[in-house]
Motif scaffolding. Structure first.
Motif, mmCIF file in Angstrom:
data_model
loop_
_atom_site.group_PDB
_atom_site.id
_atom_site.type_symbol
_atom_site.label_atom_id
_atom_site.label_comp_id
_atom_site.label_asym_id
_atom_site.label_seq_id
_atom_site.Cartn_x
_atom_site.Cartn_y
_atom_site.Cartn_z
ATOM 1 N N PHE A 55 2.172 6.208 -4.122
ATOM 2 C CA PHE A 55 3.053 7.102 -4.813
ATOM 3 C C PHE A 55 2.426 7.472 -6.045
ATOM 4 C CE2 PHE A 55 6.483 5.459 -2.264
ATOM 5 C CZ PHE A 55 7.511 6.465 -2.476
ATOM 6 N N LYS A 56 2.220 8.876 -6.408
ATOM 7 C CA LYS A 56 1.675 9.088 -7.935
ATOM 8 C C LYS A 56 2.400 8.448 -9.032
ATOM 9 C CE LYS A 56 -0.193 13.649 -6.063
ATOM 10 N NZ LYS A 56 -0.484 15.065 -6.257
ATOM 11 N N GLU A 57 3.826 8.357 -8.840
ATOM 12 C CA GLU A 57 4.636 7.982 -9.861
ATOM 13 C C GLU A 57 4.548 6.436 -9.814
ATOM 14 O OE1 GLU A 57 5.652 9.754 -7.305
ATOM 15 O OE2 GLU A 57 6.224 11.758 -8.181
ATOM 16 N N ALA A 58 5.104 5.915 -10.954
ATOM 17 C CA ALA A 58 5.196 4.376 -11.104
ATOM 18 C C ALA A 58 6.289 4.221 -10.477
ATOM 19 C CB ALA A 58 5.061 3.997 -12.632
ATOM 20 N N VAL A 59 6.623 3.095 -9.817
ATOM 21 C CA VAL A 59 7.630 2.619 -9.099
ATOM 22 C C VAL A 59 7.847 1.280 -9.373
ATOM 23 C CG1 VAL A 59 8.808 2.207 -6.819
ATOM 24 C CG2 VAL A 59 7.168 4.128 -7.175
ATOM 25 N N LEU A 74 11.677 -7.118 -7.841
ATOM 26 C CA LEU A 74 11.201 -7.238 -6.300
ATOM 27 C C LEU A 74 9.927 -6.766 -5.986
ATOM 28 C CD1 LEU A 74 14.622 -6.389 -4.658
ATOM 29 C CD2 LEU A 74 14.018 -8.721 -5.424
ATOM 30 N N HIS A 75 9.570 -5.719 -6.678
ATOM 31 C CA HIS A 75 8.360 -4.973 -6.296
ATOM 32 C C HIS A 75 8.137 -4.077 -7.302
ATOM 33 C CE1 HIS A 75 8.519 -6.323 -2.171
ATOM 34 N NE2 HIS A 75 9.785 -6.028 -2.067
ATOM 35 N N ILE A 76 6.651 -3.736 -7.576
ATOM 36 C CA ILE A 76 6.241 -2.660 -8.627
ATOM 37 C C ILE A 76 4.932 -2.290 -8.037
ATOM 38 C CG2 ILE A 76 7.144 -3.821 -10.748
ATOM 39 C CD1 ILE A 76 4.339 -4.516 -11.337
ATOM 40 N N ASN A 77 4.559 -1.096 -8.009
ATOM 41 C CA ASN A 77 3.376 -0.432 -7.549
ATOM 42 C C ASN A 77 2.094 -0.540 -8.658
ATOM 43 O OD1 ASN A 77 3.872 1.492 -9.217
ATOM 44 N ND2 ASN A 77 3.640 3.293 -7.847
ATOM 45 N N ALA A 78 1.074 -0.379 -8.337
ATOM 46 C CA ALA A 78 -0.350 -0.400 -9.177
ATOM 47 C C ALA A 78 0.178 0.467 -10.460
ATOM 48 C CB ALA A 78 -1.550 -0.178 -8.388
ATOM 49 N N LYS A 79 0.527 1.722 -9.827
ATOM 50 C CA LYS A 79 0.394 2.697 -11.136
ATOM 51 C C LYS A 79 1.410 2.117 -12.360
ATOM 52 C CE LYS A 79 0.276 6.768 -12.972
ATOM 53 N NZ LYS A 79 0.862 7.958 -12.626
ATOM 54 N N ARG A 134 -0.513 0.029 -14.432
ATOM 55 C CA ARG A 134 -1.593 0.901 -15.232
ATOM 56 C C ARG A 134 -0.738 1.469 -16.418
ATOM 57 N NH1 ARG A 134 -3.681 2.200 -10.381
ATOM 58 N NH2 ARG A 134 -2.669 4.436 -10.325
ATOM 59 N N LEU A 135 0.358 1.783 -16.052
ATOM 60 C CA LEU A 135 1.295 2.745 -17.164
ATOM 61 C C LEU A 135 1.972 1.767 -18.321
ATOM 62 C CD1 LEU A 135 2.379 5.517 -17.845
ATOM 63 C CD2 LEU A 135 4.375 5.014 -16.372
ATOM 64 N N THR A 136 2.389 0.602 -17.890
ATOM 65 C CA THR A 136 3.059 -0.285 -18.797
ATOM 66 C C THR A 136 2.028 -1.137 -19.413
ATOM 67 O OG1 THR A 136 3.887 -1.886 -17.284
ATOM 68 C CG2 THR A 136 5.155 -0.063 -17.555
ATOM 69 N N GLY A 137 1.127 -1.620 -18.709
ATOM 70 C CA GLY A 137 0.166 -2.570 -19.069
ATOM 71 C C GLY A 137 0.815 -3.982 -18.630
ATOM 72 N N ILE A 138 1.444 -4.254 -17.872
ATOM 73 C CA ILE A 138 2.271 -5.382 -17.650
ATOM 74 C C ILE A 138 1.765 -5.724 -15.909
ATOM 75 C CG2 ILE A 138 4.200 -6.681 -17.051
ATOM 76 C CD1 ILE A 138 5.702 -4.786 -18.896
ATOM 77 N N GLU A 139 1.295 -6.821 -16.014
ATOM 78 C CA GLU A 139 0.552 -7.180 -14.638
ATOM 79 C C GLU A 139 1.621 -7.685 -13.824
ATOM 80 O OE1 GLU A 139 -2.498 -6.776 -13.690
ATOM 81 O OE2 GLU A 139 -3.224 -6.224 -15.837
ATOM 82 N N PRO A 175 0.866 -1.212 -0.049
ATOM 83 C CA PRO A 175 0.061 0.078 0.050
ATOM 84 C C PRO A 175 0.783 1.362 0.002
ATOM 85 C CG PRO A 175 -1.170 -1.360 1.662
ATOM 86 C CD PRO A 175 0.494 -2.160 0.941
ATOM 87 N N PHE A 176 1.938 1.268 0.764
ATOM 88 C CA PHE A 176 3.181 2.273 0.679
ATOM 89 C C PHE A 176 3.417 2.595 -0.706
ATOM 90 C CE2 PHE A 176 7.398 3.711 0.730
ATOM 91 C CZ PHE A 176 7.409 4.970 1.219
ATOM 92 N N LEU A 177 3.656 1.638 -1.546
ATOM 93 C CA LEU A 177 4.221 1.921 -2.911
ATOM 94 C C LEU A 177 3.045 2.391 -3.707
ATOM 95 C CD1 LEU A 177 6.642 -1.086 -3.816
ATOM 96 C CD2 LEU A 177 7.237 1.182 -3.199
#
Length: 478
Positions: free
Chosen positions: A13-17, A27-32, A35-40, A8-10
């Motif tokens: 962020f407004k930015e994709a991480v 290791l980790h990606i956030n929901a943004k 959405r940005l890359t189309g990669i689940e 939830p912390f990641l």
């Protein structure tokens, strides 16, 4: 921070991480990011980023660069869906000072790049237009639009009717009659007057450059070309008026491309696959007989009929004698002001100018008056100062004139002229021996001579002459 709060912390962020280890494994990606890359998340977490590069999902990763250099790094990444991303990578160090993982913030700059391209294109168009306008302004002639004769009044009247429309206009007239002046008057009187007026001289552009000059070219088309591509004259005239001067000189290949403009009002730059819609008013001009050019196969008939929407025939100067002296006076005043001289024409000089046939039309007159203002020893220009001469022969009384011995009884003028032409053609064949040489001496196109000789042979029921070139004497024989 407890592990259950990390995701939830990641996501906050407004930015994709994206967080990777030192080997590039995610290791980790956030929901943004998804959405940005189309990669689940399930398709990327636990995988090495290089695998996604190899799979064509994107073209570059930062991890190896940052691990090796141990410094923050930024790059542009292109996704397979066409998006452009800005990668801003930061190394996280362990106790030994080695890179333990990399945190990358990702920003979508697709819209920014598109806006940048639009700005570049608009700047290029503006610079091209300024360049064209400065060149065009330097090339503009001083030809005034003098309207005293009835023939000129009729021609100018057509401008008033056509100016408010967007109809394609074809200007016909001999060299030097002022087709350029008419085109500019049409533009200045139209609703497009505050938009670009671009002149393309089809006769002066080298044939191998016509396509790129008219239609422009896309970026990267030519190794030695402008990196950003080039705006063509047609595109530069968009929203305004395109003046195609000497259109009869346009190569056939370019005629077909111009036809598409007049049919669909769109063009493609050289090297581009994407058509561009163009809003432009087309004015074309020529001193050639386009119907004869069509018959000879040098001009496309479909293009001719597209251009022939509205036709203005500009009369030659010899057929508008009422304009001769007013024109001469305009040029005297203009060049007199330029060279600080006050010149005037004597009545005899004026009469000589009026009786002269002016084969070069208004352009010839401008150059003649220009030269007189510079070279005349006196401010009064007399007939003897003119580089033209009136015929000194007295007028012939019709009753005393000698007419050729012709049988004209009960015959049409057309039949009589055809007989005379056949006699000239026969004499030419006898004198010169070949169609090519006869065409050169008669100053006619070879195709025209061939057509006339073929008609003559049919009229006289004789075989078509064999077109052999007469042998010329060698220098050894002379």
């Amino acid at each position: 921070m407890e592990a259950k709060y990390f995701e939830p912390f990641l996501d906050a962020f407004k930015e994709a991480v994206c967080i990777t280890d030192s080997q590039g494994v995610v290791l980790h990606i956030n929901a943004k990011y998804s959405r940005l890359t189309g990669i689940e998340k399930k398709d990327i977490v636990g995988k090495n980023l290089q695998e996604l590069v190899d799979g064509g999902h994107f073209d570059i990763v930062l991890n190896p660069i940052i691990v090796k250099g141990k410094v923050e790094t930024s790059r542009i990444q292109n996704l397979m869906n066409g998006k452009k991303l800005l990668l801003d990578g930061h190394p996280i160090f362990d106790d030994q000072g080695e890179v333990a993982c990399v945190v990358t913030f990702i920003y979508d700059i697709t819209t920014l790049e598109e806006l940048k391209e639009q700005v570049i294109a608009q700047r290029e168009l503006l610079e091209t237009f300024k360049k064209l306008q400065s060149i065009d302004a330097g090339e503009q002639r001083i030809c005034p639009l003098v309207v005293h004769s009835e023939a000129m009044r009729r021609a100018i009247g057509q401008i008033g009717m056509l100016a408010e429309t967007d109809a394609t206009v074809l200007l016909l007239g001999e060299t030097g009659v002022g087709k350029d002046v008419f085109a500019r008057r049409l533009h200045a009187s139209s609703p497009r007057a505050d938009k670009p007026f671009i002149k393309a001289d089809c006769g002066s552009i080298p044939e191998n450059l016509v396509e790129t000059e008219l239609f422009g070219y896309a970026p990267g088309t030519f190794s030695g070309g402008i990196k950003q591509g080039k705006v063509g004259l047609i595109e530069a005239a968009s929203s305004g008026t395109l003046f195609l001067d000497e259109i009869g000189e346009l190569p056939l290949a370019m005629q077909s491309r111009l036809l598409r403009l007049l049919q669909d009002w769109e063009i493609k730059r050289v090297g581009s696959t994407t058509p561009t819609k163009i809003d432009v008013r087309v004015i074309a001009a020529t001193n050639k007989d386009l119907e004869e050019e069509v018959a000879a196969g040098r001009f496309r008939s479909d293009l001719y009929y597209r251009l022939k929407v509205a036709v203005i025939r500009i009369p030659p100067l010899r057929k508008r004698k009422g304009d001769i002296l007013p024109l001469a006076q305009c040029f005297l005043e203009f060049y007199g002001a330029r060279y600080k001289r006050s010149c005037e024409l004597t009545p005899a000089a004026g009469q000589a100018l009026t009786e002269y046939r002016w084969p070069g039309n208004v352009r010839e007159m401008e150059n003649l008056i220009h030269g007189l203002v510079i070279t005349s020893a006196n401010d009064r220009i007399d007939e003897g100062d003119l580089p033209i001469k009136r015929s000194s022969a007295p007028p012939i009384n019709i009753a005393d004139a000698e007419a050729p011995d012709l049988d004209i009884a009960d015959r049409s003028y057309k039949d009589i002229m055809r007989e005379l032409e056949n006699q000239v053609l026969l004499a030419g064949l006898k004198q010169y021996g070949s169609l090519q040489e006869m065409a050169e001496h008669f100053q006619l196109d070879r195709t025209t001579v061939f057509r006339k000789v073929r008609a003559m042979a049919k009229d006289l029921n004789m075989p078509m002459p064999v077109n052999k070139r007469r042998k010329r004497k060698s220098t050894k024989d002379s």
